[in-house]
Design an enzyme around this catalytic site. Structure first.
Site, PDB file in Angstrom:
ATOM      1  N   GLU A  34       0.916  -1.339   0.037  1.00 35.63           N
ATOM      2  CA  GLU A  34      -0.101  -0.039   0.003  1.00 35.63           C
ATOM      3  C   GLU A  34       0.866   1.352   0.011  1.00 35.63           C
ATOM      4  O   GLU A  34       1.804   1.351   0.860  1.00 35.63           O
ATOM      5  CB  GLU A  34      -0.898   0.067   1.243  1.00 35.63           C
ATOM      6  CG  GLU A  34      -1.784   1.194   1.316  1.00 35.63           C
ATOM      7  CD  GLU A  34      -2.938   1.281   2.256  1.00 35.63           C
ATOM      8  OE1 GLU A  34      -2.629   0.525   3.297  1.00 35.63           O
ATOM      9  OE2 GLU A  34      -3.643   2.272   2.461  1.00 35.63           O
ATOM     10  N   GLY A  80       3.097   1.833  11.175  1.00 36.66           N
ATOM     11  CA  GLY A  80       2.505   1.022  12.196  1.00 36.66           C
ATOM     12  C   GLY A  80       2.532  -0.502  11.834  1.00 36.66           C
ATOM     13  O   GLY A  80       3.169  -1.314  12.610  1.00 36.66           O
ATOM     14  N   HIS A 104      -7.176  -2.333  15.025  1.00 36.03           N
ATOM     15  CA  HIS A 104      -7.111  -1.453  13.686  1.00 36.03           C
ATOM     16  C   HIS A 104      -7.077  -2.212  12.486  1.00 36.03           C
ATOM     17  O   HIS A 104      -7.970  -2.337  11.577  1.00 36.03           O
ATOM     18  CB  HIS A 104      -6.286  -0.313  13.843  1.00 36.03           C
ATOM     19  CG  HIS A 104      -6.336   0.641  12.589  1.00 36.03           C
ATOM     20  ND1 HIS A 104      -6.836   1.815  12.441  1.00 36.03           N
ATOM     21  CD2 HIS A 104      -5.777   0.348  11.357  1.00 36.03           C
ATOM     22  CE1 HIS A 104      -6.895   2.320  11.309  1.00 36.03           C
ATOM     23  NE2 HIS A 104      -6.042   1.597  10.572  1.00 36.03           N
ATOM     24  N   GLU A 105      -5.875  -3.221  12.507  1.00 35.88           N
ATOM     25  CA  GLU A 105      -5.709  -3.962  11.337  1.00 35.88           C
ATOM     26  C   GLU A 105      -6.712  -5.008  11.150  1.00 35.88           C
ATOM     27  O   GLU A 105      -7.006  -5.228  10.080  1.00 35.88           O
ATOM     28  CB  GLU A 105      -4.316  -4.640  11.430  1.00 35.88           C
ATOM     29  CG  GLU A 105      -3.164  -3.433  11.552  1.00 35.88           C
ATOM     30  CD  GLU A 105      -3.216  -2.212  10.576  1.00 35.88           C
ATOM     31  OE1 GLU A 105      -3.668  -2.209   9.418  1.00 35.88           O
ATOM     32  OE2 GLU A 105      -2.781  -1.184  11.044  1.00 35.88           O
ATOM     33  N   HIS A 121     -10.040  -3.714   9.608  1.00 37.54           N
ATOM     34  CA  HIS A 121      -9.774  -3.599   8.225  1.00 37.54           C
ATOM     35  C   HIS A 121     -10.433  -4.425   7.343  1.00 37.54           C
ATOM     36  O   HIS A 121     -10.694  -4.315   6.234  1.00 37.54           O
ATOM     37  CB  HIS A 121      -8.373  -2.991   7.907  1.00 37.54           C
ATOM     38  CG  HIS A 121      -7.911  -1.676   7.607  1.00 37.54           C
ATOM     39  ND1 HIS A 121      -8.623  -0.796   7.105  1.00 37.54           N
ATOM     40  CD2 HIS A 121      -6.707  -1.063   8.102  1.00 37.54           C
ATOM     41  CE1 HIS A 121      -8.079   0.529   7.388  1.00 37.54           C
ATOM     42  NE2 HIS A 121      -7.023   0.292   8.034  1.00 37.54           N
TER      43      HIS A 121
HETATM   44  N1  PHE Z   1      -3.082   1.015   5.912  1.00 37.62           N
HETATM   45  C1  PHE Z   1      -2.304   0.977   7.057  1.00 37.62           C
HETATM   46  C2  PHE Z   1      -3.026   1.082   8.378  1.00 37.62           C
HETATM   47  O1  PHE Z   1      -3.868   2.173   8.175  1.00 37.62           O
HETATM   48  C3  PHE Z   1      -0.987   1.968   7.048  1.00 37.62           C
HETATM   49  C4  PHE Z   1      -0.174   1.645   5.992  1.00 37.62           C
HETATM   50  C5  PHE Z   1      -0.131   2.704   5.011  1.00 37.62           C
HETATM   51  C6  PHE Z   1       1.042   0.995   6.267  1.00 37.62           C
HETATM   52  C7  PHE Z   1       0.880   2.606   3.860  1.00 37.62           C
HETATM   53  C8  PHE Z   1       1.902   0.975   5.341  1.00 37.62           C
HETATM   54  C9  PHE Z   1       1.910   1.791   4.209  1.00 37.62           C
HETATM   55  O2  PHE Z   1      -3.128   0.188   9.217  1.00 37.62           O
HETATM   56 ZN    ZN Z   2      -5.661   1.692   8.695  1.00 37.54          ZN
END
Ligand code: PHE
Ligand code: ZN
Length: 854
Positions: free
Chosen positions: A122, A262, A298-299, A302
Site C-alpha cells: 500500500e 505502524g 485497527h488492522e 480493516h
Molecule cells: N493501511 C495501514 C493502516 O492504516 C497503514 C499503512 C499505509 C501502512 C501505507 C503501510 C503503508 O493500518
Molecule cells: Zn488503517
C-alpha cells in the site's frame, strides 16, 4: 530524473480491463528474486487495444501473451510502465522478471527486514514487484507460490489458506497459498523467514474455528501474548458491535523491525512494525501496551472496512482509514475508560492534525490531488476522518448507525467504492440528508465557532458564528453541518439541561427561556465536532469544578492553563486563580488515569497554536515557571499522592495498576520542576527499584533533565541492559534527543555513530532524528544549527528512504508562523533541500508546498 506528475481526483476513469485471477511464483535467492506472474484478463472497454501495466524499473526476463512469446515490437518499457500493443478480448499474460529485495531500502514492494523477506504494497508498492494494474479498483483472486532455501526460510507465507507444500527439491522448498477473496494488489503480502511463533484459536459466532498465529524473531515469542489477547478481543468486539465475522481459516501476523508505518492489513497476513506487537512489563510501557491493543484491532477491523469493501481510488483513502480509526477508538473506549480514551483521541488530533490543518500542507480528508500518495497517510485523512465518522454516529444515534453500517456492508461487499457510496448508506438507513455534511470531505482547515451569550428577562440567548478558513489555494469555503453537544449549568453548578444542537448556518441563534439567572455554558461536550470554540466570556474555573461532562472538565483545565501561560508570557506573573483551581484538582476523587490527564499542562504544541507568531523561548520559559509555581505550592500534597500510588514491585497490567502508575508519574514530573536533590533522589530510587518500563522511562527522562551525574549513571545502566533490544533503545534515543540539556544537537550527532543506531531502520530514525525535530528548543535554535541538521538529514535520507525524508520534512511546515529571524534561517534550508539533485517526489511535494504557500 522522473518528471513530477500531479494526479487529480476529477480525472478518475474506470479501468478498461479486469484481471480475474493472478498466479504468482516467487523464487527467492540471496541476491535476487525471480517473479513469475500469470494473469487472466478480460477487456471491458472493447475500443481499447493496448494494455499499460504499472511497473517500476522493470527488468524483464520473459513476456508471453496467450502463451506466445512476444516480439519486442509488441511492447514498450519505460521507468513507470510496461505497455503491450494489439490486445485481444480475453487473454492471458505471463511475465517473468527479476527484482533485488536486499537492495530495497525504501521498504516498499518486496524487501528484507533483517533476515526476513517481507512486502509492503500500500498504496503503490506492488508495481515494483511485477507489472500490474496497480490500482485498488482492480480486484483479483491471488494464488501465490513461494520457493526458498529450506534451512534459511522454513516459514513461507502469503494471503489466504495454505493449499500445497512442495518438498521435492533438495535444499529448497515451496508453499502455495490461495486467497479466495478478490482483492486489490495493495493487500498482497509475502513473508519468508526463520521465525518463532505463538498460536491460538478463535471460534466465530457462526462456529468456524480460526487458527491465529503471530510470528516474530526467535526469542521474542513470550512478548506476543498481549497482541494475541488483543486480537481475540477485537474479533469478539467486531462480531458484537458491527456483526462482522472473520472469513478465512487462518489469520497470520508477522512482526518485522524495518517498517515505514505502524502496520499493514494485508488479507489474512498482517505485517506489523514490531513496536506494535512485542511487549512485556520489563521492556514496554503502559502506553506501548495500549498502542498494541489499538493497532492490532485497527488492522483486524480493516478486514471488513478496507479489504472486503475497499477504495475505488486513493483519493478515497479516508473511506477505510477514517472509518477504521473510528472503529479502533470505539473499541479501546469500550475495553478501557471511555472518558480517558476520548481525551487521548482529541489530544492527538490537536497535537498533529490541527497543526496540519493550519499549514500549507492542509488538505480535505478527501484530497483533490497528490504528487506522491505516500504523503497522504496523514492525521487529517486518519484522525480528522475518524471525527467525521463520529459526527455521523452522533447524528444518527447508535441504532440507526448500526442499521446504516449493515446496509453499507450488504450493498458494497466485494466492491471498490467511494466516500459518496458510504454516505449514501448512512443517509439512506439513517433517514437523514447529508448533502451539506459532505463539505467535511471536500473542505480543509479547522472551522472556528464564535460564541456570544446574552441574558434578558428569563431568556438566555446563544449566538453562534462559523468562521471558515479558506482552502490553501485561496478558495472560499462554506459553513458546515454538525452536531454540537452543549449543556447549561446554574450558578451552583447544577445541570439545567443537556442538548445536541444541529448547526448548519453560518450564523445561528438559540434561545432558552424560563431561567432564573444567567446560566453557565458548557459547549462542544465530548468534542462532538472537530472545531475550535472561541468564547467571549469564559468560566474555566467554574467548569473545572462543576461540569458533569468529563471532557469539558478537562477542556476547561487546559484552557485555563493556556490562558495562564499566555498571561505569564506577557506579564511574567502567574495567575493565582489557576494555581488555586489546580489545587482543587489534586483533591478530586476521580479515576486516577483521568486525574493524571487533568493534571497535565498543555503541550508546547498546544501553546504554540494560541500564538500568532511562535516564540518557543518564551513558551518554554512560561511553562516552566508555571510548573515550578505548582510544584512549590503543592509540594507536600504531590509527594503524598506519589507515595500513595508508588508500588515499585508491582508488574500488574490491571486498570488500577496502570492508573496508579499514571498519576504517580504525573506528580513526579510536576515535582521535577523543583530541580532539587530531593526529587532527583526520588527519581533515582524509582529508576533502580521499579520493575516496569513505564516507571523506569519516566525516571530516566526526569534525571536526564534535572541531574547530570545521576542521569549519566542511569543511562549507562540502561544502555548496558538493553543495548541488544532495539525497541527499548528507541526509547533511549528519544529521551536523549528530546532532552532540555545543553548540547543536545552535538549528542544527537554522536549517537548516530552508536553501534545500535541504523539509518535504514525507520523506528530508530524516528526516535533519534524525529525526536530532535520535535525538540523545539534546539530545533529552532537561533544560530540555525537545528534547521541545518534536519535539512542535511532530509537530503541524506531521501536517497535511502523517501518516506522517512518527507515525514521529517513535515517538521518545517510551521515555517510561516515562526518569528522573522527563524523564518530567514529556515528559508535558506528549504531552498537548499528543494533544489537538491534527484530529490524524491515525496520530499519535493512537501517542501515545495511550504515554500509556495508561505
Ligand atoms: N493501511 C495501514 C493502516 O492504516 C497503514 C499503512 C499505509 C501502512 C501505507 C503501510 C503503508 O493500518
Ligand atoms: Zn488503517
Amino acid at each position: 530524473m522522473s518528471k513530477i506528475v500531479e494526479k487529480f481526483l476529477k480525472d478518475y476513469k474506470k479501468p478498461a480491463f479486469k484481471i480475474e485471477t493472478i498466479n504468482l511464483t516467487f523464487e527467492l535467492f540471496e541476491e535476487e528474486t525471480i517473479v513469475t506472474s500469470v494473469m487472466k484478463f478480460i477487456k471491458v472497454d472493447e475500443s481499447v487495444n493496448e494494455l499499460r501495466l504499472d511497473s517500476v524499473d522493470l527488468e524483464l526476463l520473459e513476456l508471453r501473451l496467450n502463451d506466445l512469446k512476444l516480439q519486442e515490437s509488441r511492447y514498450q518499457i519505460d521507468e513507470k510502465s510496461l505497455t503491450i500493443f494489439g490486445i485481444p478480448s480475453t487473454f492471458e499474460i505471463q511475465i517473468k522478471n527479476k527484482i533485488y529485495p536486499h537492495k530495497n531500502t525504501e521498504l516498499e514492494g518486496l524487501y528484507k527486514s533483517g533476515d526476513i523477506f517481507c512486502t509492503q504494497n500500500e498504496p503503490e508498492g506492488f508495481r515494483s514487484i511485477t507489472p500490474y494494474l496497480d490500482r485498488p479498483d482492480i480486484m483479483s483472486v491471488f494464488t501465490t507460490t513461494v520457493i526458498a532455501d529450506k534451512m534459511k526460510y522454513p516459514v513461507l507465507l502469503s494471503n489466504g489458506n495454505k493449499i500445497e507444500c512442495h518438498d521435492s527439491f533438495d535444499e529448497r522448498h515451496g508453499v502455495t497459498w490461495f486467497d479466495p477473496h478478490p482483492k486489490p494488489a495493495y493487500l498482497f503480502a509475502l513473508v519468508a523467514g526463520d521465525l518463532g511463533s505463538i498460536t491460538d484459536e478463535f471460534m466465530t459466532l457462526s462456529g468456524n474455528k480460526i487458527t491465529l498465529n503471530i510470528y516474530c524473531d526467535f526469542g521474542n515469542e513470550s512478548k506476543c501474548f498481549h497482541a494475541m489477547k488483543s486480537l481475540k478481543e477485537a474479533m469478539t468486539w467486531d462480531e458484537q458491535k458491527y456483526g462482522r465475522e472473520y472469513d478465512l481459516d487462518i489469520y497470520n501476523i508477522v512482526a518485522v523491525d524495518s517498517f515505514n508505518m505502524g502496520a499493514m492489513e494485508n488479507k489474512g497476513l498482517n505485517i506489523f512494525n514490531s513496536a506494535y506487537v512485542l511487549a512485556d512489563m520489563d521492556t514496554a510501557t503502559d502506553a506501548n501496551f495500549m498502542g498494541i491493543e489499538s493497532v492490532i484491532a485497527h488492522e483486524y477491523f480493516h478486514n471488513w472496512t478496507g479489504n472486503r469493501i475497499t477504495c475505488r481510488d486513493w483519493f478515497q483513502l479516508t473511506l477505510k482509514e477514517g472509518l477504521t480509526v473510528f472503529r479502533d477508538q470505539s473499541f479501546s473506549a469500550d475495553l478501557n475508560s471511555k472518558e480517558v480514551q476520548r481525551i487521548e483521541d482529541v489530544k492527538a488530533l490537536r497535537e498533529r492534525q490541527f497543526v496540519e490543518d493550519d499549514s500549507p500542507t492542509r488538505h480535505p480528508i478527501q484530497p483533490k490531488s497528490y504528487i506522491s500518495m505516500n504523503n497522504f497517510y496523514t492525521s487529517t485523512v486518519y484522525e480528522k476522518g475518524a471525527e467525521v465518522i463520529r459526527m455521523i454516529h452522533t447524528l444518527l444515534g447508535e441504532k440507526k448507525y448500526r442499521k446504516a453500517t449493515n446496509l453499507y456492508f450488504e450493498s458494497f461487499d466485494g466492491a471498490a467504492v467511494t466516500t459518496d457510496d458510504f454516505l449514501w448508506a448512512m443517509s439512506e438507513a439513517g433517514e437523514i440528508d447529508l448533502s451539506q455534511f459532505k463539505r467535511w470531505y471536500h473542505q480543509s482547515g479547522t472551522p472556528k465557532l464564535e460564541v456570544k451569550e446574552s441574558f434578558e428577562g428569563d431568556t438566555y440567548l446563544l449566538r453562534l458564528k462559523q468562521v471558515i478558513p479558506n482552502a490553501v489555494d485561496g478558495t472560499e469555503q462554506k459553513a458546515y453541518y454538525f452536531p454540537l453537544k452543549m449543556g447549561l449549568l446554574d450558578e451552583n453548578g447544577e445541570e439545567i439541561l443537556e442538548k445536541t444542537l444541529i448547526i448548519s448556518q453560518e450564523e445561528e441563534e438559540f434561545s432558552f427561556d424560563g431561567l432564573e439567572s444567567k446560566p453557565i455554558l458548557s459547549i462542544n461536550r465530548d468534542f462532538s465536532a472537530p472545531i475550535i470554540v472561541k468564547q467571549e466570556e469564559n468560566n474555566f474555573a467554574f467548569l473545572m469544578k462543576h461540569d458533569t461532562n468529563s471532557f469539558i472538565q478537562y477542556e476547561a483545565t487546559q484552557n485555563f492553563a493556556l490562558q495562564t501561560i499566555n498571561k505569564a508570557i506577557n506579564s511574567d506573573e502567574i495567575d493565582e486563580d489557576f494555581v488555586n483551581s489546580f489545587g482543587h484538582l489534586l483533591d478530586l476523587d476521580v479515576d486516577l488515569s483521568y486525574k493524571s490527564l487533568l493534571l497535565e499542562l498543555p503541550t508546547v504544541s498546544a501553546i504554540m497554536q494560541t500564538q500568532e507568531k511562535i516564540d518557543f523561548d518564551t513558551i518554554y520559559k512560561a511553562k516552566e515557571k508555571l510548573l515550578y509555581s505548582l510544584a512549590t505550592a503543592f509540594k507536600e500534597k504531590l509527594v503524598q499522592i506519589y507515595n500513595q500510588n508508588h508500588f515499585p514491585l508491582s508488574i500488574d497490567l490491571t486498570t488500577q495498576a496502570i492508573s496508579q502508575r499514571a498519576i504517580k508519574n504525573r506528580v513526579l514530573r510536576i515535582l521535577s520542576a523543583l530541580e532539587n536533590e530531593e526529587v532527583a533522589e526520588m527519581a533515582k530510587k524509582q529508576y533502580s527499584e521499579s520493575l516496569t518500563m513505564t516507571d523506569r522511562i519516566v525516571a530516566l527522562d526526569i534525571l536526564e533533565n534535572i541531574h547530570a551525574s545521576y542521569a549519566q549513571e542511569a543511562l549507562e545502566d540502561f544502555y548496558k541492559k538493553y543495548k541488544t533490544q532495539t525497541l527499548v533503545m528507541n526509547k533511549y534515543f528519544a529521551i536523549l534527543a528530546s532532552s532540555g540539556r545543553d548540547e543536545v544537537l552535538q549528542r544527537v550527532e554522536r549517537l548516530q555513530l552508536d553501534k545500535v543506531y541504523d539509518e535504514k531502520v525507520p523506528n530508530l530514525v524516528r526516535s533519534l532524528i524525529g525526536s530532535f525535530s520535535r525538540n523545539h528548543k534546539y530545533f529552532h535554535a537561533q544560530d540555525g544549527s537545528g534547521y541545518k541538521f534536519i535539512a542535511d538529514k532530509i537530503i541524506e535520507l531521501d536517497k535511502i528512504n523517501p518516506q522517512m525524508a518527507s515525514s521529517l520534512a513535515n517538521s518545517f511546515k510551521i515555517y510561516d508562523k515562526l518569528l522573522d529571524r527563524n523564518k530567514k534561517l529556515l528559508e535558506q534550508e528549504l531552498k537548499r533541500v528543494v533544489s537538491t539533485q534527484a530529490l524524491s517526489n515525496n520530499t519535493y511535494e512537501i517542501i515545495n508546498k511550504i515554500l509556495m504557500n508561505a
